[in-house]
Write a protein that holds these residues in place. Sequence first.
Motif, PDB file in Angstrom:
ATOM      1  N   GLY A  99       0.829  -1.201   0.000  1.00 57.55           N
ATOM      2  CA  GLY A  99       0.000   0.000   0.000  1.00 57.55           C
ATOM      3  C   GLY A  99       0.860   1.245   0.000  1.00 57.55           C
ATOM      4  N   PHE A 100       0.217   2.376   0.068  1.00 56.29           N
ATOM      5  CA  PHE A 100       0.931   3.640   0.035  1.00 56.29           C
ATOM      6  C   PHE A 100       1.602   3.919   1.383  1.00 56.29           C
ATOM      7  N   SER A 101       2.662   4.689   1.324  1.00 55.54           N
ATOM      8  CA  SER A 101       3.174   5.342   2.518  1.00 55.54           C
ATOM      9  C   SER A 101       2.763   6.809   2.415  1.00 55.54           C
ATOM     10  N   GLY A 102       3.450   7.664   3.116  1.00 55.47           N
ATOM     11  CA  GLY A 102       3.092   9.076   3.035  1.00 55.47           C
ATOM     12  C   GLY A 102       4.061   9.941   3.803  1.00 55.47           C
ATOM     13  N   VAL A 103       4.019  11.211   3.511  1.00 62.35           N
ATOM     14  CA  VAL A 103       4.700  12.231   4.305  1.00 62.35           C
ATOM     15  C   VAL A 103       3.609  13.011   5.033  1.00 62.35           C
ATOM     16  N   LEU A 104       3.693  13.056   6.346  1.00 63.45           N
ATOM     17  CA  LEU A 104       2.721  13.748   7.180  1.00 63.45           C
ATOM     18  C   LEU A 104       3.338  15.038   7.690  1.00 63.45           C
ATOM     19  N   VAL A 105       2.535  16.090   7.708  1.00 58.28           N
ATOM     20  CA  VAL A 105       3.028  17.405   8.114  1.00 58.28           C
ATOM     21  C   VAL A 105       2.033  18.016   9.102  1.00 58.28           C
ATOM     22  N   PHE A 116      -0.405   8.812  -9.460  1.00 59.17           N
ATOM     23  CA  PHE A 116      -0.438   7.512  -8.792  1.00 59.17           C
ATOM     24  C   PHE A 116       0.602   6.552  -9.343  1.00 59.17           C
ATOM     25  N   ALA A 117       0.930   6.681 -10.630  1.00 57.17           N
ATOM     26  CA  ALA A 117       1.967   5.818 -11.196  1.00 57.17           C
ATOM     27  C   ALA A 117       3.302   6.060 -10.499  1.00 57.17           C
ATOM     28  N   ARG A 118       3.612   7.317 -10.223  1.00 57.09           N
ATOM     29  CA  ARG A 118       4.864   7.616  -9.520  1.00 57.09           C
ATOM     30  C   ARG A 118       4.886   6.990  -8.123  1.00 57.09           C
ATOM     31  N   ILE A 119       3.738   7.038  -7.440  1.00 57.28           N
ATOM     32  CA  ILE A 119       3.676   6.451  -6.104  1.00 57.28           C
ATOM     33  C   ILE A 119       3.860   4.939  -6.182  1.00 57.28           C
ATOM     34  N   GLU A 120       3.148   4.297  -7.100  1.00 54.31           N
ATOM     35  CA  GLU A 120       3.212   2.839  -7.202  1.00 54.31           C
ATOM     36  C   GLU A 120       4.582   2.357  -7.667  1.00 54.31           C
ATOM     37  N   GLN A 121       5.261   3.155  -8.457  1.00 55.92           N
ATOM     38  CA  GLN A 121       6.565   2.748  -8.987  1.00 55.92           C
ATOM     39  C   GLN A 121       7.726   3.214  -8.128  1.00 55.92           C
ATOM     40  N   PRO A 135       0.255  11.434  -0.012  1.00 55.65           N
ATOM     41  CA  PRO A 135       0.506  10.029  -0.363  1.00 55.65           C
ATOM     42  C   PRO A 135       1.833   9.888  -1.088  1.00 55.65           C
ATOM     43  N   ALA A 136       2.605   8.872  -0.702  1.00 59.01           N
ATOM     44  CA  ALA A 136       3.958   8.707  -1.215  1.00 59.01           C
ATOM     45  C   ALA A 136       4.286   7.228  -1.328  1.00 59.01           C
ATOM     46  N   PRO A 137       5.371   6.890  -2.032  1.00 62.23           N
ATOM     47  CA  PRO A 137       5.742   5.475  -2.166  1.00 62.23           C
ATOM     48  C   PRO A 137       6.126   4.867  -0.826  1.00 62.23           C
TER      49      PRO A 137
END
Length: 549
Positions: free
Chosen positions: A341-347, A373-378, A413-415
């Motif tokens: 699943g996704f990770s993320g940067v929280l601020v 979303f392609a960048r996140i998944e890849q 949302p991030a890889p």
Amino acid sequence: MSAARTVVVVGGGFAGLATAGLLARDGHDVTLVEKNEVLGGRSGRWSAEGFTFDTGPSWYLMPEVIDRWFRLMGTSAAEQLDLRRLDPAYRVFAEGHLADRPVDVRSGTGAACDLFESIEPGAGARLRSYLASASRVYGLAKRRFLYTDFDRPWELAHREVLAALPALGRQLAGGLWSHVARRFEDVRLRQVLAYPAVFLGTSPRRAPAMYHLMSHLDLVDGVQHPRGGFAALVDAMEALCRAEGVRILTDTEATAVEVEGHDDGRLPGLSSRLRRRSGSGPRVTGVRVLQAAHDVPEGRGELRLPADVVVGAADLHHLQTRLLPEGLRAPESRWDSRDPGFSGVLVCLGVRGRLPQLLHHSLLFTADWDENFARIEQGRELPDPTSLYVSRTTATDPDMAPPGDESLFLLVPAPAQVGWGRGGVRTPDRDEPGDPRVEEVADRAVAQLAEWAGVPDLSERVVVRRTIGPADLVEQVHAWRGSLLGPGHVLGQSALFRPAVRDRRIRGLLYAGSSVRPGIGVPMCLISAEIVREAVSGVRAGAGEGARP
């Protein structure tokens, strides 16, 4: 109901608390161990300079599921929480339409249909049909798919399921984005209906169309907020658990699940399987922990907690690859094909002055979702701008900041890339920036919010800032690959394809939480607790919502 047992629950997030409370109420002797100093798991809390932040879940959805847990504990959500309905539910800023007014989304079928019709003629009627389908599938899911570990496969042959199979088959085979795009033209409307895929840890194209049921939650049922944030929900659950006699040990990390009868460390063979069927196979006997202690030189003391039942309510990857005996651990190869699943940067931002440009929930959507979303998944760099979520908690909960100021929480949302690193803290008394990648993403997100929402001096007004990166999630909750929510709900990780609650190899070992059935989200974690309860106490999950059984 089965005889009373000694239970150890590993992990003090929503699933761990929910499980511990239900089992203690059934009469079992329950101890809950949590590695951190505070409970909540992914539902963190942080305060500085009078600003307070939820650093985890912030959308209060499926209220009937949360209320159900409280009722099983002899009370109700209304008695335990100060819930406020959000109207509008959220605001949407869409790239390409920034010169227009943002779209304010109101809940209720009529209001939602009116909004869609005002943007795209004819879309109101199509949305009404779409929401009717979403409500049907959501109701079916609650009755047949959520409150089960799929250990009674014949129940899938129920006439209600069989009647729905043709539609469900199409929805499982197709993606959510294409399901939406066939019905609506305006990109903003498509995004409103498809963004809930992010709540499921995946992209709109990879989420099965079955998950259009999510639109029932925000567009029909509505969005609420508990005063005090999700930390208030954690505190209420903790109080009820303690009242039922749960022994809660914080700052106590599980280091091993003890198992006897497992062929001297070798993986179980056929003879072991036969022995388990006869009641003599591998079974749990306890949990070893390191507990905070001030009377030992290392500052931590070793402790063994005997148990008839162990409930792993922590990250499944950590439990199965680190805590089980060597011969029973899941090989890493088993996880190679799984999606974290996704990770993320929280601020977290403490901001001087008011920000009326934002509602309690605001969503910033880029025009090119495919690339985003392609960048996140890849695992690639995020685009600039990128899609993100903003919670202005003080819009509903002004006590979360000093008078006249605002607490903002941004989720980018991030890889799932642990190498992106950790976040940092900046306050008037501290200047501890995080790793460069995390801080760069945070800087860009703050600048994007300032531009899109029309707050040009936003960064100058920030007096408190904390960032959280994928590596923080690994450290805080042992999140596999820094996953923000848990393994994503792609087809191969949904419903019966998701890992089971009951460990099929080891008697007395069960799992709860976002890694297992039914899946991601606070309500899903509470449902997993009921499935565990069924396995331990024999009380059918999903049966009876009121008094103590």
